[in-house]
Every structure is written in C-alpha cells, then in structure tokens.
Motif scaffolding. Structure first.
Motif, mmCIF file in Angstrom:
data_model
loop_
_atom_site.group_PDB
_atom_site.id
_atom_site.type_symbol
_atom_site.label_atom_id
_atom_site.label_comp_id
_atom_site.label_asym_id
_atom_site.label_seq_id
_atom_site.Cartn_x
_atom_site.Cartn_y
_atom_site.Cartn_z
ATOM 1 N N GLU A 204 0.652 -1.276 -0.116
ATOM 2 C CA GLU A 204 0.087 -0.004 -0.177
ATOM 3 C C GLU A 204 0.748 1.277 -0.128
ATOM 4 O O GLU A 204 0.491 2.330 -0.744
ATOM 5 C CB GLU A 204 -0.910 -0.020 1.388
ATOM 6 C CG GLU A 204 -1.691 1.358 1.205
ATOM 7 C CD GLU A 204 -2.872 1.094 2.613
ATOM 8 O OE1 GLU A 204 -3.801 1.977 2.540
ATOM 9 O OE2 GLU A 204 -2.839 0.271 3.097
ATOM 10 N N ILE A 205 1.978 1.106 0.690
ATOM 11 C CA ILE A 205 2.791 2.269 0.892
ATOM 12 C C ILE A 205 3.513 2.659 -0.624
ATOM 13 O O ILE A 205 3.532 3.858 -1.200
ATOM 14 C CB ILE A 205 4.160 2.065 1.752
ATOM 15 C CG1 ILE A 205 3.530 1.994 3.273
ATOM 16 C CG2 ILE A 205 5.071 3.268 1.776
ATOM 17 C CD1 ILE A 205 4.263 1.533 4.210
ATOM 18 N N SER A 206 3.591 1.545 -1.199
ATOM 19 C CA SER A 206 4.227 1.865 -2.731
ATOM 20 C C SER A 206 3.178 2.465 -3.571
ATOM 21 O O SER A 206 3.841 3.535 -4.262
ATOM 22 C CB SER A 206 4.609 0.447 -3.266
ATOM 23 O OG SER A 206 5.189 -0.494 -2.486
ATOM 24 N N TYR A 207 2.198 1.943 -3.740
ATOM 25 C CA TYR A 207 1.241 2.628 -4.514
ATOM 26 C C TYR A 207 0.730 3.863 -4.089
ATOM 27 O O TYR A 207 0.693 4.782 -4.635
ATOM 28 C CB TYR A 207 -0.146 1.807 -4.388
ATOM 29 C CG TYR A 207 0.080 0.584 -5.455
ATOM 30 C CD1 TYR A 207 -0.075 0.575 -6.898
ATOM 31 C CD2 TYR A 207 0.235 -0.731 -4.718
ATOM 32 C CE1 TYR A 207 -0.047 -0.483 -7.812
ATOM 33 C CE2 TYR A 207 0.282 -1.887 -5.705
ATOM 34 C CZ TYR A 207 0.327 -1.764 -6.832
ATOM 35 O OH TYR A 207 0.554 -2.789 -7.911
ATOM 36 N N SER A 208 0.813 4.129 -2.839
ATOM 37 C CA SER A 208 0.532 5.538 -2.193
ATOM 38 C C SER A 208 1.452 6.476 -2.469
ATOM 39 O O SER A 208 1.070 7.546 -3.003
ATOM 40 C CB SER A 208 0.192 5.415 -0.559
ATOM 41 O OG SER A 208 -0.552 4.513 -0.100
ATOM 42 N N SER A 209 2.586 6.202 -2.648
ATOM 43 C CA SER A 209 3.896 7.233 -2.890
ATOM 44 C C SER A 209 3.759 7.259 -4.579
ATOM 45 O O SER A 209 3.839 8.559 -4.801
ATOM 46 C CB SER A 209 5.057 6.505 -2.651
ATOM 47 O OG SER A 209 5.347 6.755 -1.252
ATOM 48 N N ALA A 210 3.375 6.227 -5.220
ATOM 49 C CA ALA A 210 3.233 6.375 -6.698
ATOM 50 C C ALA A 210 2.074 7.325 -7.025
ATOM 51 O O ALA A 210 2.144 8.188 -8.103
ATOM 52 C CB ALA A 210 3.097 5.255 -7.351
ATOM 53 N N ILE A 211 0.999 6.998 -6.569
ATOM 54 C CA ILE A 211 -0.205 8.026 -6.506
ATOM 55 C C ILE A 211 0.218 9.431 -6.148
ATOM 56 O O ILE A 211 -0.190 10.505 -6.840
ATOM 57 C CB ILE A 211 -1.493 7.577 -5.742
ATOM 58 C CG1 ILE A 211 -1.839 5.993 -6.329
ATOM 59 C CG2 ILE A 211 -2.682 8.321 -5.767
ATOM 60 C CD1 ILE A 211 -2.830 5.458 -5.495
ATOM 61 N N ALA A 212 0.741 9.568 -5.232
ATOM 62 C CA ALA A 212 1.247 10.945 -4.717
ATOM 63 C C ALA A 212 2.029 11.680 -5.647
ATOM 64 O O ALA A 212 1.885 13.052 -5.939
ATOM 65 C CB ALA A 212 2.045 11.166 -3.218
#
Length: 455
Positions: A204-212
C-alpha cells in the motif's frame, strides 16, 4: 533489566556495584545503555551521552556496542546532531564502526538534510569492512528523497543492482518517495513495474507514494488507474492512497472525479478524514463549485470531523469563486474559524478579501487588510486583492492610502511584488482617465525605486 526496558533499575544496579566491591566493565555499561535504547524515557538520550562520559572517566573505553546503543537512543529521540557528534567521537577514539552505527549516522545525516554526508558514509562502508545492505541503501535513498535529490536516489538503486545487493520493498518505496518529491511521476510508475519484475511485491505504501507522485504531476487519471491496480492485485486501498488520488484530482482541477472518489471510499468502508474532505473541497474550489464545497464542509462537520485552517481556506476561496460570490458566507466562515480556536493566516485573509472585492464590499476588504497586517504581517497577496477591490469600486483615493500603508510597512517584499500593487491602481486610473492620480502613483514608484521585473 535491559530486556525488560527497566533502565532505572539497571542504573541502580550499576551504582550499587562499587559498594559490593565490583567494578563495572564495558559489558555492564553496555547493558545499561541497552536499557536506555529500549526505554521510552524522555531524557534517555541525555543519560546515554552522560553514561558514555562516565565510562571514560572510570577508565572504561566505550566500544562499538557502547556507541551503537547511545547513537540509537539519540536517533530515537530525534537528536540528529547529537547522533552525528557521537559518530565523530567514535571515529576520533579509533573505535571501528559496525552496521548499526553506520546506519544511525546515515539516518541522522538524512534527517539533517545532509545528503552528501549520507552518501559519503555509504561509500565508506565497503572500505571499512562493513558491506552495505539493503537497509544501508534505503537509509541513503531516504536521505536523498528528503532534499529532494531524485537523480542520486535512483543512482543508488542502480548501484545496488550492480553490486548484487537485492533491493527490498523498503528500498523501492524510498525510491518511489524520492520520485514523488522530485515530481517524477513517470519514473515512480516505472519503479512499480520494476518491483514486480524482480519479484518484490508493491504494498500500500508503494502505491500511495506513486499516486502522490501522479498528484504532484497533475496526472489524476493515472492516479485513479493505480487505485484500480491495487484492487486487482488484492490490495484494498486505505485512506492514504484514496487521499492521494483525491489530491491528484484537486491539483488537476477535476472536482467531479474527486467527489466520486470520496463517495467510493465510503462505500468501501474507508472512513474519510480531514485530509480527504479538505482535498475534495479544494477540488470544488478550483472547479468554481461553491455549493458543493460548502455542502462538503457541512457534511464533514456532521460526521464529527473538525475542519482545519486548510479546509476553511479552501471553502472561503470557493465562496470567492462562486457565481455569484458568497462574500457573506466567506465572512461567516472566517468568524467560525475563530470560534473554533483556529488562527486565520494570510491565505485565509486573501481569500476573504477577494470575496469581498468581488461582492463590492470594498470597505470590509480594507478592514480585513488591516486585520491581516496585525495578525499575519504584511502579505503582498492580500494587498493585491484589496487593491483590486478598491479599483473595482473606483475608490482611487483609498487605493493611494493603501499604497502609503504598504510603503510605510516594514516588509520584505521584492520590488516586483510591490510594483504589482502600484501598477493595479495606476492602470485603473489611466483607464478611467484620472491621469493626475496615475501620475501620483508613478511618483511613488519612482520614489521607492520599484521596477517591473520580467518573468
């Protein structure tokens, strides 16, 4: 005592040893230092540094473990400078660093934005007989991400591959975060693909950073696509990736997708927080949807969420951009902020002044300008909006008085910023045929040496 995190008891035993005819050695001192590193005591870092000094005064030379425990304690207390000072003393004493002390020094360097020092420490590890691990690289990449130095962070990831060090999810997440800070949304998405290619599963952290990163690049469609990819991969998005996606919509000025995401997260059992609503309200503000913004503000309050300054600023700005402008509502929100013990800032006042200006309330705009000066100091954006309110009402004399107030203030605005405020009045006077007033403004521009600086 160390394992039980009972540092006070450990120190009592240490103090009692001489009365029993026992001399504390490096092992007993290290046990006490370990108890401090594991404790949650407020003065733990101070006591750890003092204990190292006590060791030296008693003729007991601190070893690598001693420094490692003390540095870990200081790092935990966010005493970055003290952590690096202990590293310096360890080097001066000729004590050989190990993996934990290197990691502590790299992390402390990163938190002090000393990314070059972090990289020097990483480079020094191999030569000191301490091969860097994925944790070492992650700490150095995080140091580069905070500045941000995205190119250096990505070079470190490449270096890991070249040296045969397997990057883990923490390393990749740190690199994606560096891409976010450096506005490299394409590379953030590429890293997600690279993770999958090497068998490292994004979380989830990986995707959250990419979305950010997509949000920072105003790529709202890509952000929403990544949310869907998460679901396909079996990762149910939480509030953080949803907030990042809503923020992407807000930065792109896409208020309808923002509201859709807000509704979607609630349907999926994810409770929106203040950040969720603030971003959605800001999206409505950018889309000039005042009614939607105010409805969202009311909705979040009904859910028991307390709006913050950012939330109110977005709502007040939405009032200014509404058709027609909601100047009375903007003023009511300003009062509501104060009743909620929230201090309006310059952004708040600029939005409220702009709302009054669009609604023809130039006298109220001037009063708000004075309040802003008193509470927030001189802010050129507020003066611009106040001057716009005055010239819209053809109040040129009041505009000249406003320039006198600005020029008499002790402010650090650049010459080009101050020139802009003067130019607003001068241009309006010329358009209205009041050349005498326009000449007076020019005299002020010449007197204070204001110049228009090309963009």
């Amino acid at each position: 005592c160390a394992r039980g995190k009972r540092c006070d008891h450990a120190f009592r035993l240490l103090d009692e040893m001489p009365t029993e005819g026992l001399a504390p050695n490096v092992i007993t001192y290290n046990a006490a230092l370990t108890s401090l590193a594991l404790s949650h005591e407020l003065r733990a870092s101070e006591r750890a540094v003092a204990l190292l000094e006590r060791m030296r005064s008693q003729g007991v030379a601190p070893n690598t473990t001693s420094y490692g425990r003390a540095m870990a304690t200081c790092l935990k207390a966010e005493e970055w400078a003290q952590t690096l000072e202990l590293w310096r003393k360890m080097e001066t004493a000729g004590v050989r660093p190990d993996l934990s002390t290197f990691h502590a020094a790299i992390r402390a360097s990163g938190r002090r934005s000393e990314w070059r020092k972090a990289l020097r420490l990483l480079d020094a590890m191999e030569g000191r007989g301490v091969p860097p691990t994925s944790v070492s690289y992650a700490a150095a990449i995080i140091a580069c991400a905070g500045v941000p130095r995205t190119d250096e962070a990505l070079k470190l990831l490449k270096q890991m591959h070249e040296r045969g060090v397997e990057p883990d999810v923490i390393v990749f997440n740190s690199a994606i975060a560096a891409c976010d800070k450096g506005s490299r949304w394409q590379q953030a998405i590429e890293l997600l693909s690279e993770m999958a290619a090497v068998g490292c599963h994004p979380n989830e952290i990986s995707y959250s950073s990419a979305i950010a990163a997509c949000a920072r690049g105003q790529q709202h469609e890509r952000a929403i696509e990544l949310l869907e990819v998460m679901r396909v991969k079996g990762i149910e998005p939480g509030v953080i990736p949803f907030n990042a996606a809503i923020s992407a919509c807000e930065k792109s000025g896409e208020w309808i997708p923002a509201l859709t995401l807000l509704e979607d997260m609630q349907q999926r059992g994810v409770k929106p927080n203040v950040i969720s609503y603030s971003a959605a309200i800001s999206a409505c503000e950018k889309g000039r949807q005042a009614d939607c913004a105010l409805d969202l503000l009311k909705e979040m309050q009904q859910l028991g969420l307390q709006p913050n300054v950012i939330t109110f600023n977005a709502a007040i700005s939405a009032c200014e951009k509404g058709e027609p402008p909601r100047m009375q509502t903007a003023l009511s929100l300003l009062d509501e902020m104060r009743k909620s013990s929230l201090q309006p800032n310059a952004v708040t006042y600029a939005a409220a002044i702009a709302a009054c200006g669009r609604g023809g309330m130039w006298e109220k705009a001037v009063k708000l300008q004075y309040q802003s000066d008193t509470e927030c100091g001189v802010d050129i954006s507020c003066y611009n909006h106040t001057m716009q309110a005055l010239v819209s009402a053809a109040q040129f004399d009041a505009g000249l008085a406003l320039l006198d107030r600005l020029n008499a203030s002790d402010c650090s605005n650049s010459e080009s910023d101050a020139y802009t405020v003067h130019h607003i009045l001068q241009a309006a006077c010329r358009q209205a045929g009041d050349l005498d007033m326009a000449s007076k403004v020019q005299d002020l521009i010449d007197r204070y040496g204001f110049k228009k600086i090309p963009p």
